[in-house]
Scaffold this motif. Sequence first.
Motif, PDB file in Angstrom:
ATOM      1  N   ILE A 125     -28.414  15.767  24.603  1.00  0.00           N
ATOM      2  CA  ILE A 125     -28.662  16.889  25.504  1.00  0.00           C
ATOM      3  C   ILE A 125     -27.810  16.720  26.756  1.00  0.00           C
ATOM      4  O   ILE A 125     -28.052  15.807  27.550  1.00  0.00           O
ATOM      5  CB  ILE A 125     -30.150  16.958  25.900  1.00  0.00           C
ATOM      6  N   PRO A 126     -26.812  17.573  26.964  1.00  0.00           N
ATOM      7  CA  PRO A 126     -26.054  17.516  28.218  1.00  0.00           C
ATOM      8  C   PRO A 126     -26.856  18.203  29.326  1.00  0.00           C
ATOM      9  O   PRO A 126     -27.509  19.219  29.081  1.00  0.00           O
ATOM     10  CB  PRO A 126     -24.784  18.303  27.890  1.00  0.00           C
ATOM     11  N   THR A 127     -26.835  17.634  30.520  1.00  0.00           N
ATOM     12  CA  THR A 127     -27.595  18.233  31.614  1.00  0.00           C
ATOM     13  C   THR A 127     -26.793  18.262  32.907  1.00  0.00           C
ATOM     14  O   THR A 127     -25.898  17.452  33.122  1.00  0.00           O
ATOM     15  CB  THR A 127     -28.903  17.454  31.889  1.00  0.00           C
ATOM     16  N   LEU A 128     -27.177  19.192  33.739  1.00  0.00           N
ATOM     17  CA  LEU A 128     -26.739  19.265  35.124  1.00  0.00           C
ATOM     18  C   LEU A 128     -27.783  20.108  35.853  1.00  0.00           C
ATOM     19  O   LEU A 128     -27.896  21.304  35.603  1.00  0.00           O
ATOM     20  CB  LEU A 128     -25.347  19.898  35.263  1.00  0.00           C
ATOM     21  N   ASN A 129     -28.581  19.442  36.666  1.00  0.00           N
ATOM     22  CA  ASN A 129     -29.664  20.109  37.404  1.00  0.00           C
ATOM     23  C   ASN A 129     -30.567  20.915  36.475  1.00  0.00           C
ATOM     24  O   ASN A 129     -30.754  22.114  36.638  1.00  0.00           O
ATOM     25  CB  ASN A 129     -29.088  20.979  38.514  1.00  0.00           C
ATOM     26  N   ALA A 130     -31.136  20.222  35.495  1.00  0.00           N
ATOM     27  CA  ALA A 130     -31.929  20.869  34.441  1.00  0.00           C
ATOM     28  C   ALA A 130     -33.430  20.656  34.599  1.00  0.00           C
ATOM     29  O   ALA A 130     -34.175  20.835  33.642  1.00  0.00           O
ATOM     30  CB  ALA A 130     -31.474  20.348  33.079  1.00  0.00           C
ATOM     31  N   GLU A 131     -33.889  20.314  35.787  1.00  0.00           N
ATOM     32  CA  GLU A 131     -35.310  19.999  35.947  1.00  0.00           C
ATOM     33  C   GLU A 131     -36.243  21.143  35.566  1.00  0.00           C
ATOM     34  O   GLU A 131     -37.356  20.908  35.116  1.00  0.00           O
ATOM     35  CB  GLU A 131     -35.618  19.534  37.373  1.00  0.00           C
ATOM     36  N   ALA A 132     -35.800  22.376  35.697  1.00  0.00           N
ATOM     37  CA  ALA A 132     -36.674  23.522  35.420  1.00  0.00           C
ATOM     38  C   ALA A 132     -36.993  23.686  33.936  1.00  0.00           C
ATOM     39  O   ALA A 132     -38.025  24.260  33.591  1.00  0.00           O
ATOM     40  CB  ALA A 132     -36.040  24.804  35.957  1.00  0.00           C
ATOM     41  N   VAL A 135     -36.687  11.997  14.662  1.00  0.00           N
ATOM     42  CA  VAL A 135     -35.870  11.761  15.862  1.00  0.00           C
ATOM     43  C   VAL A 135     -36.034  10.303  16.245  1.00  0.00           C
ATOM     44  O   VAL A 135     -37.135   9.844  16.529  1.00  0.00           O
ATOM     45  CB  VAL A 135     -36.302  12.683  17.030  1.00  0.00           C
ATOM     46  N   ARG A 136     -34.926   9.576  16.229  1.00  0.00           N
ATOM     47  CA  ARG A 136     -34.964   8.142  16.522  1.00  0.00           C
ATOM     48  C   ARG A 136     -34.487   7.814  17.925  1.00  0.00           C
ATOM     49  O   ARG A 136     -34.821   6.763  18.452  1.00  0.00           O
ATOM     50  CB  ARG A 136     -34.108   7.380  15.517  1.00  0.00           C
ATOM     51  N   GLU A 137     -33.673   8.696  18.502  1.00  0.00           N
ATOM     52  CA  GLU A 137     -33.241   8.485  19.880  1.00  0.00           C
ATOM     53  C   GLU A 137     -32.895   9.821  20.510  1.00  0.00           C
ATOM     54  O   GLU A 137     -32.459  10.749  19.825  1.00  0.00           O
ATOM     55  CB  GLU A 137     -32.051   7.523  19.978  1.00  0.00           C
ATOM     56  N   VAL A 138     -33.142   9.903  21.814  1.00  0.00           N
ATOM     57  CA  VAL A 138     -32.797  11.087  22.584  1.00  0.00           C
ATOM     58  C   VAL A 138     -31.890  10.622  23.714  1.00  0.00           C
ATOM     59  O   VAL A 138     -32.288   9.801  24.549  1.00  0.00           O
ATOM     60  CB  VAL A 138     -34.042  11.791  23.157  1.00  0.00           C
ATOM     61  N   LEU A 139     -30.669  11.126  23.708  1.00  0.00           N
ATOM     62  CA  LEU A 139     -29.677  10.780  24.717  1.00  0.00           C
ATOM     63  C   LEU A 139     -29.459  11.980  25.623  1.00  0.00           C
ATOM     64  O   LEU A 139     -28.992  13.030  25.165  1.00  0.00           O
ATOM     65  CB  LEU A 139     -28.355  10.394  24.051  1.00  0.00           C
ATOM     66  N   VAL A 140     -29.807  11.839  26.883  1.00  0.00           N
ATOM     67  CA  VAL A 140     -29.577  12.892  27.859  1.00  0.00           C
ATOM     68  C   VAL A 140     -28.353  12.473  28.660  1.00  0.00           C
ATOM     69  O   VAL A 140     -28.351  11.433  29.328  1.00  0.00           O
ATOM     70  CB  VAL A 140     -30.796  13.095  28.773  1.00  0.00           C
ATOM     71  N   VAL A 141     -27.296  13.264  28.557  1.00  0.00           N
ATOM     72  CA  VAL A 141     -26.027  12.931  29.196  1.00  0.00           C
ATOM     73  C   VAL A 141     -25.885  13.803  30.439  1.00  0.00           C
ATOM     74  O   VAL A 141     -25.647  15.004  30.339  1.00  0.00           O
ATOM     75  CB  VAL A 141     -24.839  13.135  28.234  1.00  0.00           C
ATOM     76  N   ASP A 142     -26.071  13.181  31.588  1.00  0.00           N
ATOM     77  CA  ASP A 142     -26.126  13.927  32.840  1.00  0.00           C
ATOM     78  C   ASP A 142     -24.772  13.936  33.544  1.00  0.00           C
ATOM     79  O   ASP A 142     -24.112  12.914  33.663  1.00  0.00           O
ATOM     80  CB  ASP A 142     -27.189  13.337  33.755  1.00  0.00           C
ATOM     81  N   GLN A 162     -19.602  15.691  28.156  1.00  0.00           N
ATOM     82  CA  GLN A 162     -20.937  15.109  28.035  1.00  0.00           C
ATOM     83  C   GLN A 162     -21.365  15.015  26.566  1.00  0.00           C
ATOM     84  O   GLN A 162     -21.929  14.000  26.144  1.00  0.00           O
ATOM     85  CB  GLN A 162     -21.935  15.937  28.838  1.00  0.00           C
ATOM     86  N   LEU A 163     -21.111  16.053  25.800  1.00  0.00           N
ATOM     87  CA  LEU A 163     -21.445  16.014  24.376  1.00  0.00           C
ATOM     88  C   LEU A 163     -20.663  14.915  23.660  1.00  0.00           C
ATOM     89  O   LEU A 163     -21.214  14.184  22.831  1.00  0.00           O
ATOM     90  CB  LEU A 163     -21.173  17.369  23.731  1.00  0.00           C
ATOM     91  N   ALA A 164     -19.380  14.788  23.980  1.00  0.00           N
ATOM     92  CA  ALA A 164     -18.549  13.751  23.359  1.00  0.00           C
ATOM     93  C   ALA A 164     -19.050  12.357  23.714  1.00  0.00           C
ATOM     94  O   ALA A 164     -19.099  11.469  22.851  1.00  0.00           O
ATOM     95  CB  ALA A 164     -17.092  13.920  23.781  1.00  0.00           C
ATOM     96  N   GLU A 165     -19.445  12.161  24.954  1.00  0.00           N
ATOM     97  CA  GLU A 165     -19.963  10.852  25.372  1.00  0.00           C
ATOM     98  C   GLU A 165     -21.264  10.533  24.643  1.00  0.00           C
ATOM     99  O   GLU A 165     -21.472   9.413  24.193  1.00  0.00           O
ATOM    100  CB  GLU A 165     -20.178  10.822  26.886  1.00  0.00           C
ATOM    101  N   GLY A 166     -22.141  11.518  24.518  1.00  0.00           N
ATOM    102  CA  GLY A 166     -23.384  11.304  23.780  1.00  0.00           C
ATOM    103  C   GLY A 166     -23.124  10.975  22.322  1.00  0.00           C
ATOM    104  O   GLY A 166     -23.745  10.067  21.760  1.00  0.00           O
ATOM    105  N   ALA A 167     -22.208  11.698  21.699  1.00  0.00           N
ATOM    106  CA  ALA A 167     -21.875  11.438  20.289  1.00  0.00           C
ATOM    107  C   ALA A 167     -21.299  10.039  20.107  1.00  0.00           C
ATOM    108  O   ALA A 167     -21.616   9.349  19.123  1.00  0.00           O
ATOM    109  CB  ALA A 167     -20.890  12.489  19.785  1.00  0.00           C
ATOM    110  N   LYS A 168     -20.498   9.620  21.055  1.00  0.00           N
ATOM    111  CA  LYS A 168     -19.884   8.285  20.982  1.00  0.00           C
ATOM    112  C   LYS A 168     -20.949   7.187  21.053  1.00  0.00           C
ATOM    113  O   LYS A 168     -20.833   6.166  20.388  1.00  0.00           O
ATOM    114  CB  LYS A 168     -18.879   8.129  22.128  1.00  0.00           C
ATOM    115  N   ARG A 169     -21.998   7.419  21.798  1.00  0.00           N
ATOM    116  CA  ARG A 169     -23.029   6.396  22.000  1.00  0.00           C
ATOM    117  C   ARG A 169     -24.189   6.479  21.009  1.00  0.00           C
ATOM    118  O   ARG A 169     -25.026   5.581  20.951  1.00  0.00           O
ATOM    119  CB  ARG A 169     -23.594   6.506  23.409  1.00  0.00           C
TER     120      ARG A 169
END
Length: 110
Positions: A6-13, A31-38, A66-73
Motif C-alpha cells: 500500500i503506497p501512502t502519503l498523508n493517508a490517515e483519513a 495475507v502474510r505481510e502488509v507493507l505500507v510504503v510511505d 513506492q509500489l516498486a520499493e514494496g514489491a522489491k521488499r
Amino acid sequence: MISVIIPTLNAEATLAVTLASLLDAAVEGLVREVLVVDGGSGDRTRRIVDQAGAELIEAAPGRGRQLAEGAKRARMPWLLFLHADTRLPADWQDEVTQFIQGIENGAAPP
C-alpha cells in the motif's frame, strides 16, 4: 501466500479502513505481510501503520517508486497492490484464493 503493498502519503483519513479489510484474510493465513510504503507523510499515517502491526517502509514520494520499493521488499510469491482508500468487498478472499489455486493448478489467467 500474499504480500499486500500500500503506497501512502498523508493517508490517515482512509488507511485504517483499508487495513481493517485485510484482517480476516490475515487471520486465515491468506495475507502474510502488509507493507505500507510511505512517501513522507506529515499526518498520523505512520502511527496507524504501527498500531495495525503492518510494516512501514519509507521511500521517496511517487506512487510508482513506492509500489516498486514494496514489491522489491515483499517476501511472498503473490502481490496485491492497494490504494490507501481501498475498501475490499466481503468476498474478495474467496475470489483471490480461487484465482491463485487456478493458476497454481495450471489454468490460464482470465
